[in-house]
Design a protein around this motif. Structure first.
Motif, PDB file in Angstrom:
ATOM      1  N   ALA A   9      39.294  34.672  30.838  1.00  0.00           N
ATOM      2  CA  ALA A   9      40.564  35.251  31.288  1.00  0.00           C
ATOM      3  C   ALA A   9      40.327  36.534  32.069  1.00  0.00           C
ATOM      4  O   ALA A   9      40.980  36.790  33.088  1.00  0.00           O
ATOM      5  CB  ALA A   9      41.472  35.516  30.089  1.00  0.00           C
ATOM      6  N   GLN A  10      39.385  37.345  31.598  1.00  0.00           N
ATOM      7  CA  GLN A  10      39.080  38.579  32.311  1.00  0.00           C
ATOM      8  C   GLN A  10      38.491  38.292  33.688  1.00  0.00           C
ATOM      9  O   GLN A  10      38.906  38.885  34.686  1.00  0.00           O
ATOM     10  CB  GLN A  10      38.094  39.420  31.498  1.00  0.00           C
ATOM     11  CG  GLN A  10      38.699  40.018  30.240  1.00  0.00           C
ATOM     12  CD  GLN A  10      37.700  40.873  29.482  1.00  0.00           C
ATOM     13  OE1 GLN A  10      37.354  41.969  29.903  1.00  0.00           O
ATOM     14  NE2 GLN A  10      37.222  40.355  28.345  1.00  0.00           N
ATOM     15  N   ALA A  11      37.528  37.395  33.728  1.00  0.00           N
ATOM     16  CA  ALA A  11      36.855  37.105  34.993  1.00  0.00           C
ATOM     17  C   ALA A  11      37.777  36.445  36.007  1.00  0.00           C
ATOM     18  O   ALA A  11      37.707  36.729  37.207  1.00  0.00           O
ATOM     19  CB  ALA A  11      35.635  36.213  34.737  1.00  0.00           C
ATOM     20  N   ALA A  12      38.659  35.562  35.518  1.00  0.00           N
ATOM     21  CA  ALA A  12      39.506  34.788  36.429  1.00  0.00           C
ATOM     22  C   ALA A  12      40.758  35.519  36.869  1.00  0.00           C
ATOM     23  O   ALA A  12      41.248  35.308  37.984  1.00  0.00           O
ATOM     24  CB  ALA A  12      39.893  33.466  35.769  1.00  0.00           C
ATOM     25  N   PHE A  13      41.290  36.378  36.012  1.00  0.00           N
ATOM     26  CA  PHE A  13      42.582  37.006  36.334  1.00  0.00           C
ATOM     27  C   PHE A  13      42.581  38.525  36.214  1.00  0.00           C
ATOM     28  O   PHE A  13      42.922  39.237  37.171  1.00  0.00           O
ATOM     29  CB  PHE A  13      43.671  36.427  35.433  1.00  0.00           C
ATOM     30  CG  PHE A  13      45.026  37.017  35.711  1.00  0.00           C
ATOM     31  CD1 PHE A  13      45.738  36.653  36.851  1.00  0.00           C
ATOM     32  CD2 PHE A  13      45.584  37.957  34.846  1.00  0.00           C
ATOM     33  CE1 PHE A  13      46.980  37.221  37.127  1.00  0.00           C
ATOM     34  CE2 PHE A  13      46.828  38.521  35.117  1.00  0.00           C
ATOM     35  CZ  PHE A  13      47.529  38.153  36.252  1.00  0.00           C
ATOM     36  N   VAL A  14      42.184  39.051  35.066  1.00  0.00           N
ATOM     37  CA  VAL A  14      42.339  40.491  34.822  1.00  0.00           C
ATOM     38  C   VAL A  14      41.464  41.330  35.745  1.00  0.00           C
ATOM     39  O   VAL A  14      41.948  42.262  36.400  1.00  0.00           O
ATOM     40  CB  VAL A  14      42.029  40.829  33.349  1.00  0.00           C
ATOM     41  CG1 VAL A  14      42.173  42.335  33.119  1.00  0.00           C
ATOM     42  CG2 VAL A  14      42.964  40.069  32.420  1.00  0.00           C
ATOM     43  N   ASP A  15      40.182  41.020  35.812  1.00  0.00           N
ATOM     44  CA  ASP A  15      39.262  41.838  36.607  1.00  0.00           C
ATOM     45  C   ASP A  15      39.603  41.861  38.098  1.00  0.00           C
ATOM     46  O   ASP A  15      39.568  42.930  38.718  1.00  0.00           O
ATOM     47  CB  ASP A  15      37.825  41.375  36.394  1.00  0.00           C
ATOM     48  CG  ASP A  15      37.325  41.690  34.995  1.00  0.00           C
ATOM     49  OD1 ASP A  15      37.972  42.492  34.298  1.00  0.00           O
ATOM     50  OD2 ASP A  15      36.281  41.126  34.588  1.00  0.00           O
ATOM     51  N   PRO A  16      39.967  40.718  38.713  1.00  0.00           N
ATOM     52  CA  PRO A  16      40.365  40.779  40.127  1.00  0.00           C
ATOM     53  C   PRO A  16      41.601  41.636  40.364  1.00  0.00           C
ATOM     54  O   PRO A  16      41.677  42.367  41.354  1.00  0.00           O
ATOM     55  CB  PRO A  16      40.635  39.312  40.474  1.00  0.00           C
ATOM     56  CG  PRO A  16      39.790  38.537  39.528  1.00  0.00           C
ATOM     57  CD  PRO A  16      39.843  39.315  38.252  1.00  0.00           C
ATOM     58  N   ARG A  17      42.587  41.553  39.457  1.00  0.00           N
ATOM     59  CA  ARG A  17      43.783  42.381  39.616  1.00  0.00           C
ATOM     60  C   ARG A  17      43.449  43.866  39.468  1.00  0.00           C
ATOM     61  O   ARG A  17      43.942  44.710  40.212  1.00  0.00           O
ATOM     62  CB  ARG A  17      44.840  41.985  38.566  1.00  0.00           C
ATOM     63  CG  ARG A  17      45.304  40.545  38.566  1.00  0.00           C
ATOM     64  CD  ARG A  17      46.123  40.185  39.788  1.00  0.00           C
ATOM     65  NE  ARG A  17      45.300  39.913  40.960  1.00  0.00           N
ATOM     66  CZ  ARG A  17      44.562  38.796  41.114  1.00  0.00           C
ATOM     67  NH1 ARG A  17      44.554  37.856  40.182  1.00  0.00           N
ATOM     68  NH2 ARG A  17      43.856  38.626  42.200  1.00  0.00           N
ATOM     69  N   LEU A  18      42.615  44.172  38.492  1.00  0.00           N
ATOM     70  CA  LEU A  18      42.230  45.563  38.267  1.00  0.00           C
ATOM     71  C   LEU A  18      41.455  46.107  39.464  1.00  0.00           C
ATOM     72  O   LEU A  18      41.664  47.249  39.887  1.00  0.00           O
ATOM     73  CB  LEU A  18      41.394  45.670  36.988  1.00  0.00           C
ATOM     74  CG  LEU A  18      40.966  47.077  36.547  1.00  0.00           C
ATOM     75  CD1 LEU A  18      42.159  48.011  36.456  1.00  0.00           C
ATOM     76  CD2 LEU A  18      40.235  47.004  35.208  1.00  0.00           C
ATOM     77  N   LYS A  19      40.600  45.293  40.026  1.00  0.00           N
ATOM     78  CA  LYS A  19      39.828  45.700  41.211  1.00  0.00           C
ATOM     79  C   LYS A  19      40.756  46.026  42.377  1.00  0.00           C
ATOM     80  O   LYS A  19      40.533  47.000  43.121  1.00  0.00           O
ATOM     81  CB  LYS A  19      38.850  44.602  41.601  1.00  0.00           C
ATOM     82  CG  LYS A  19      37.876  44.983  42.718  1.00  0.00           C
ATOM     83  CD  LYS A  19      36.848  43.878  42.902  1.00  0.00           C
ATOM     84  CE  LYS A  19      35.779  44.264  43.932  1.00  0.00           C
ATOM     85  NZ  LYS A  19      36.313  44.303  45.302  1.00  0.00           N
TER      86      LYS A  19
END
Length: 221
Positions: A137-147
């Motif tokens: 979930a982090q790799a697919a959604f959270v991390d890109p949004r945070l970036k």
């Protein structure tokens, strides 16, 4: 006198910092987090029904939510300081960042925190599965949004070094927590402009004084 209900390791550190920048006298009521849940103690509910910090008290007035507290302090005690002149582009930017900081900016950071802590709260048998799901979930959604948000902050700061014009303001105070949290758990420390901004604010005498009075704060480097 202003009374600040202040929780350790929390966003309320910004309120102490603002009061120090303005030279306003205040009293701190300290609260510690539950060592297991890391949540605020129930005693805060006696001040505000949601039991969250910060909460400000003054002459019978109770104000909660960081942005609302900053507005209140600037309006009643600011004397025109730390806010651009009304009607200017800087003032519009100031209002934008005041709302953005506790809205759009905090959403991916909170999601990151939740997914990071999910595995440690799962049972031993379920922990590998929960960890795998949380990582995906982090790799697919959270991390890109945070970036996306981190790059937005970096490009915004690159213009003048501050968030609302070419001078320090309360917009920089409220935006400090998302940036500090993103350095801690979102990789924002790799961005030069963000790193320089945090170095500048951490060097301010008012920031240091607020930190010494407020107690433990995980994001102060």
């Amino acid at each position: 006198m202003i009374k600040v209900h202040h929780l350790e390791h929390s966003r309320s550190q910004r309120i102490l910092w603002l009061l120090e920048e303005l030279g306003i006298e205040y009293e701190i009521v300290h609260y510690k987090r539950d060592p297991k849940t890391m949540l605020a103690p129930d005693s805060l509910r006696a001040i505000h029904p949601l039991g969250k910090s910060p909460v400000l008290e003054e002459n019978g007035v109770i104000v909660a939510e960081t942005g609302a507290i900053i507005d209140y302090i600037i309006e009643t005690h600011g004397g025109g300081r730390l806010k651009p002149a009304a009607g200017t582009p800087e003032a519009r930017a100031w209002t934008y960042w005041m709302h953005y900081a506790e809205g759009s900016a905090m959403t991916p950071l909170l999601m990151k925190l939740v997914f990071q802590r999910l595995p440690e709260n799962a049972g031993m048998l379920m922990r590998p599965l929960v960890k795998a799901v949380a990582s995906k979930a982090q790799a697919a959604f959270v991390d890109p949004r945070l970036k996306e948000h981190i790059e937005y902050w970096d490009s915004s700061l690159a213009q003048t070094g501050w968030f609302a014009g070419d001078t320090f303001s309360a917009a920089d105070i409220i935006m400090s927590f998302p940036l500090e949290a993103a350095v801690s758990r979102g990789g924002a420390g790799a961005y030069k402009t963000i790193t320089e901004f945090l170095a500048r604010i951490h060097a301010r005498p008012a920031y240091k004084t607020a930190l010494s009075k407020g107690g433990p704060y995980a994001y102060a480097d």
